[in-house]
Write a protein that holds these residues in place. Structure first.
Motif, short mmCIF file in Angstrom:
data_model
loop_
_atom_site.label_atom_id
_atom_site.label_comp_id
_atom_site.label_asym_id
_atom_site.label_seq_id
_atom_site.Cartn_x
_atom_site.Cartn_y
_atom_site.Cartn_z
N ASP A 10 0.85 -1.19 0.00
CA ASP A 10 0.00 0.00 0.00
C ASP A 10 0.89 1.24 0.00
OD1 ASP A 10 -1.76 1.99 0.37
OD2 ASP A 10 -2.60 1.27 2.25
N LEU A 11 0.81 2.02 -1.07
CA LEU A 11 1.65 3.23 -1.15
C LEU A 11 0.80 4.50 -1.14
CD1 LEU A 11 4.40 2.36 -3.76
CD2 LEU A 11 4.56 2.42 -1.29
N THR A 12 -0.46 4.37 -0.68
CA THR A 12 -1.37 5.52 -0.69
C THR A 12 -0.76 6.73 0.01
OG1 THR A 12 -3.11 3.90 -0.51
CG2 THR A 12 -3.75 6.19 -0.23
N GLU A 13 -0.22 6.44 1.21
CA GLU A 13 0.32 7.53 2.00
C GLU A 13 1.50 8.20 1.31
OE1 GLU A 13 1.80 7.46 6.42
OE2 GLU A 13 -0.12 6.42 6.21
N ARG A 14 2.39 7.33 0.81
CA ARG A 14 3.57 7.87 0.16
C ARG A 14 3.17 8.68 -1.09
NH1 ARG A 14 8.13 4.32 -2.62
NH2 ARG A 14 8.38 3.24 -0.66
N ARG A 15 2.13 8.20 -1.78
CA ARG A 15 1.67 8.89 -2.97
C ARG A 15 1.13 10.27 -2.60
NH1 ARG A 15 -3.07 9.12 -6.25
NH2 ARG A 15 -2.47 9.37 -8.44
N GLU A 16 0.39 10.30 -1.47
CA GLU A 16 -0.16 11.58 -1.04
C GLU A 16 0.94 12.57 -0.67
OE1 GLU A 16 -3.02 10.60 1.95
OE2 GLU A 16 -4.45 9.96 0.41
N GLN A 17 1.96 12.02 0.01
CA GLN A 17 3.09 12.88 0.37
C GLN A 17 3.77 13.44 -0.88
OE1 GLN A 17 5.51 10.37 2.77
NE2 GLN A 17 4.36 10.79 4.66
N LEU A 18 3.92 12.54 -1.84
CA LEU A 18 4.57 12.93 -3.08
C LEU A 18 3.77 14.02 -3.78
CD1 LEU A 18 7.12 11.63 -4.43
CD2 LEU A 18 5.52 10.66 -6.09
N LEU A 19 2.44 13.81 -3.81
CA LEU A 19 1.56 14.80 -4.45
C LEU A 19 1.62 16.12 -3.71
CD1 LEU A 19 -1.56 12.63 -5.38
CD2 LEU A 19 0.15 13.59 -6.93
N ALA A 20 1.66 16.02 -2.35
CA ALA A 20 1.72 17.23 -1.54
C ALA A 20 3.02 17.98 -1.83
CB ALA A 20 1.63 16.88 -0.06
N ALA A 21 4.12 17.21 -1.92
CA ALA A 21 5.41 17.82 -2.20
C ALA A 21 5.39 18.49 -3.57
CB ALA A 21 6.51 16.77 -2.14
N GLN A 22 4.75 17.80 -4.53
CA GLN A 22 4.66 18.38 -5.88
C GLN A 22 3.83 19.66 -5.86
OE1 GLN A 22 3.14 15.26 -8.32
NE2 GLN A 22 5.17 14.34 -8.67
N ALA A 23 2.75 19.61 -5.03
CA ALA A 23 1.89 20.79 -4.94
C ALA A 23 2.68 21.97 -4.38
CB ALA A 23 0.68 20.49 -4.07
N VAL A 24 3.50 21.69 -3.35
CA VAL A 24 4.32 22.75 -2.75
C VAL A 24 5.27 23.31 -3.79
CG1 VAL A 24 6.15 23.21 -1.08
CG2 VAL A 24 4.15 21.88 -0.40
N GLU A 25 5.88 22.37 -4.52
CA GLU A 25 6.83 22.75 -5.57
C GLU A 25 6.14 23.67 -6.59
OE1 GLU A 25 10.91 21.72 -6.52
OE2 GLU A 25 9.65 21.22 -4.83
N GLN A 26 4.92 23.27 -6.99
CA GLN A 26 4.18 24.06 -7.98
C GLN A 26 3.79 25.42 -7.40
OE1 GLN A 26 0.92 21.57 -9.13
NE2 GLN A 26 2.22 20.24 -10.38
N MET A 27 3.45 25.37 -6.12
CA MET A 27 3.05 26.60 -5.45
C MET A 27 4.23 27.58 -5.46
SD MET A 27 0.87 26.12 -2.08
CE MET A 27 2.14 26.26 -0.86
N LEU A 28 5.40 27.07 -5.06
CA LEU A 28 6.60 27.91 -5.01
C LEU A 28 6.92 28.44 -6.41
CD1 LEU A 28 8.97 25.98 -2.60
CD2 LEU A 28 7.40 27.84 -2.12
N ASP A 29 6.70 27.57 -7.38
CA ASP A 29 7.00 27.96 -8.75
C ASP A 29 6.05 29.03 -9.25
OD1 ASP A 29 9.22 27.07 -10.23
OD2 ASP A 29 7.85 26.45 -11.82
N ALA A 30 4.84 29.04 -8.66
CA ALA A 30 3.83 30.01 -9.08
C ALA A 30 4.14 31.40 -8.53
CB ALA A 30 2.45 29.57 -8.63
N ILE A 31 5.00 31.46 -7.50
CA ILE A 31 5.36 32.76 -6.93
C ILE A 31 6.45 33.36 -7.81
CG2 ILE A 31 6.21 33.96 -4.89
CD1 ILE A 31 5.38 31.49 -3.28
N THR A 32 6.05 34.34 -8.61
CA THR A 32 7.03 34.85 -9.57
C THR A 32 7.67 36.14 -9.10
OG1 THR A 32 5.18 35.85 -10.72
CG2 THR A 32 6.03 33.79 -11.61
N ASP A 33 7.07 36.79 -8.09
CA ASP A 33 7.64 38.05 -7.62
C ASP A 33 8.70 37.81 -6.57
OD1 ASP A 33 6.07 39.41 -9.30
OD2 ASP A 33 4.50 39.86 -7.84
N TYR A 34 8.72 36.58 -6.03
CA TYR A 34 9.70 36.26 -5.00
C TYR A 34 10.56 35.12 -5.48
CZ TYR A 34 7.14 38.84 -1.41
OH TYR A 34 6.56 39.82 -0.68
N GLU A 35 11.78 35.08 -4.98
CA GLU A 35 12.62 33.92 -5.20
C GLU A 35 12.49 33.07 -3.94
OE1 GLU A 35 16.89 34.60 -5.94
OE2 GLU A 35 17.18 33.35 -4.18
#
Lengths: 399, 123
Positions: free
Chosen positions: A125-150
């Motif tokens: 069962d990798l449900t949890e790990r998948r969720e973590q991965l998705l969450a990490a990706q979401a954070v990554e995307q979120m950070l990437d969406a911030i264009t006025d800040y580095e």
């Protein structure tokens, strides 16, 4: 007890015990058609089926409806038989109908003649790990969406470990150009040589956060005025394993601030002019409302001119001041006293009737303040004082 | 400041130059030297040039005020010259009582004022 193959020999029983002890994985045997032949607690834990409910049923009961329609089970068994192994990841279904994200490995079992007799299936069962991965990706995307800040990550020694679109926009470097490089590459040459980056990282570790403003360099060599915040990232043992760095470009704001400051200085300069009207006589026409900043500036400017011109008399003309309150009156008297300490005589001029009333009603101690109603009278007194000085110097000659 | 406090005699007047940093011990030396010199020369005026003082705080301001009072008690007039703008502001802001201390822009003007010919207008 015993799921499936009853202990023919001691060796087999040991194997069964070994498999029974695996609880994080499902390890089961299927026949050549994909029918479940063995079961164990790990499998029960994962899919909630008891041994007697599942043994003898096809593997497809674990598949989603879509996968069943698509004949996924047959495909996967065939792949395993042909290639010797089939690894997949996907949704599987529990007895109660809930889904879990599983990683599944199918391996064929063959008899002594090489004939396919069944499969071993290992699932997890990798449900949890998948969720973590998705969450990490979401954070990554979120950070990437911030264009006025580095917003980037550094390792504990200050080497760049992640890059974002905001960082790219700010510093012009691509990810490949900076990953693994030390953050000091963004500093001016002097700052880099002075080891500023390391000092800032140490400060962030010590205080839990470090914020600063300063010049940073772009790829093309141009400078920008940056606001930078460094925060340490710690592991469970509180050991610092890296830093989050947030930076933004404040060049424009800084320029505006400097412009405003320059203009304010100019206005102050213009609003407190000191005029030399006669040898050793200065006039300071005070116009407009006096706030504390202007008042301090006025005193400073006047005293400097006294020292510069060696002025013996200073006329403070307040006819252009709309209202005299306690603060303004006190300040004017302080200016008069400071001028006196330097050896200069002050004359107040342009005191209007209402101003005279106000000053006295405010209860301000006048000391030996000289005051005249008009600038003309004040100037006459000033010339008298200066003229008397000249006469005094001549006196011994005449005597 | 060492034992030799610079005191120059100019006719009936003395010019005392204060320089550098004033400390308790040097202040005592200055007071001793100035009072002794005023009494010995029977000077009528003393100019205290503070232009060379590196820092003037309330302590130094009180020292100056004290020196002026001692000179007055000996029957002479004291005048402070060469006060810097920043120092003047500091003294006023600190509220050091300097109301009775005579001042002048420079030694030359101070001398002229000591001669007392235009006191009525200036004070």
């Amino acid at each position: 007890m015993g799921y499936g193959g009853v202990g023919v020999s001691a060796e087999l029983s040991y194997y069964q015990q070994m498999i029974d002890s695996i609880t994080e994985h499902e390890v089961i045997r299927l026949d050549d058609k994909g029918v479940v032949c063995s079961w164990h607690p790990g499998a029960e834990r994962l899919t909630r089926y008891a041994a007697d409910e599942i043994i003898g049923r096809p593997l497809s009961v674990f598949y989603t409806e879509e996968d069943m329609v698509a004949n996924r089970m047959e495909q996967e068994l065939r792949t395993a038989a042909e290639l010797g192994r089939c690894e997949t990841e996907g949704w599987r279904v529990r007895k109660d109908g809930t889904r879990f994200w599983a990683t599944v490995t199918l391996t064929p079992i063959r008899d002594g003649h090489g004939t396919l007799v069944g499969y071993v299936k290992i699932a997890r069962d990798l449900t949890e790990r998948r969720e973590q991965l998705l969450a990490a990706q979401a954070v990554e995307q979120m950070l990437d969406a911030i264009t006025d800040y580095e917003v980037i990550r550094l390792d504990k020694d200050g080497y760049v470990r992640s890059w974002s679109s905001g960082a790219r926009r700010l510093k012009q470097y691509t990810e490949e150009e900076v990953l693994g490089h030390h953050m000091s590459m963004f500093y001016t040459e002097e700052d880099a040589r002075a080891g500023l980056a390391d000092r800032e990282l140490s400060a962030a570790v010590r205080d839990g956060r470090f914020e600063t403003e300063g010049w940073r360099m772009r790829k093309d060599g141009s400078r920008f005025w940056a606001n930078v915040t460094l925060s340490p990232i710690r592991d469970e043992t509180q050991e610092v394993i890296g830093f989050v760095k947030v930076a933004r470009d404040l060049s424009e704001r800084r320029e505006q601030e400097q412009l405003v400051q320059r203009q304010r200085d100019e206005i102050l300069e213009l609003s407190t002019p000191v005029i030399q009207v006669w040898d050793k006589v200065l006039v300071l026409p005070v116009i407009g409302t006096l706030d504390s900043l202007r008042a301090a500036r006025l005193t400073e400017g006047l005293l400097e001119r006294i020292a510069l011109n060696q002025a013996e008399v200073v006329i403070l003309d307040i006819s252009g001041v709309p209202a005299i309150d306690t603060d303004v009156a006190q300040h004017l008297l302080k200016t008069v006293e400071a001028a006196r300490l330097m050896g200069s005589v002050s004359i107040l001029s342009g005191v209007r009737p209402e101003t005279a009333q106000a000053i006295v009603h405010l209860g301000i101690e006048l000391g030996n303040l000289r005051s005249r109603n008009s600038l003309r009278d004040a100037l006459q007194l000033a010339l008298q004082i200066v003229g008397a000085g000249v006469a005094a110097e001549r006196e011994p000659v005449n005597a | 400041m060492p034992d030799d406090v610079p005191i120059i005699r100019m006719g009936q007047n003395l010019l005392v130059t204060l320089q550098g940093n004033l400390e308790d011990t040097t202040v005592e030396q200055i007071e001793r030297a100035v009072t002794r010199e005023v009494a010995r020369t029977r000077a009528t005026g003393v100019l205290v040039d503070v232009n060379g003082l590196s820092m003037v705080d309330s302590f130094v301001a009180r020292v100056i005020a004290r020196l002026v009072a001692m000179v007055r008690l000996l029957g002479a007039q004291a005048t402070i010259v060469g006060l810097q703008p920043a120092v003047a502001i500091t003294l006023v802001e600190l509220g050091v009582p300097m109301a009775h201390v005579r001042t002048a822009l420079n030694a030359e003007q101070g001398m002229a004022r000591l001669r007392g010919s235009h006191d009525e207008l200036v004070d």
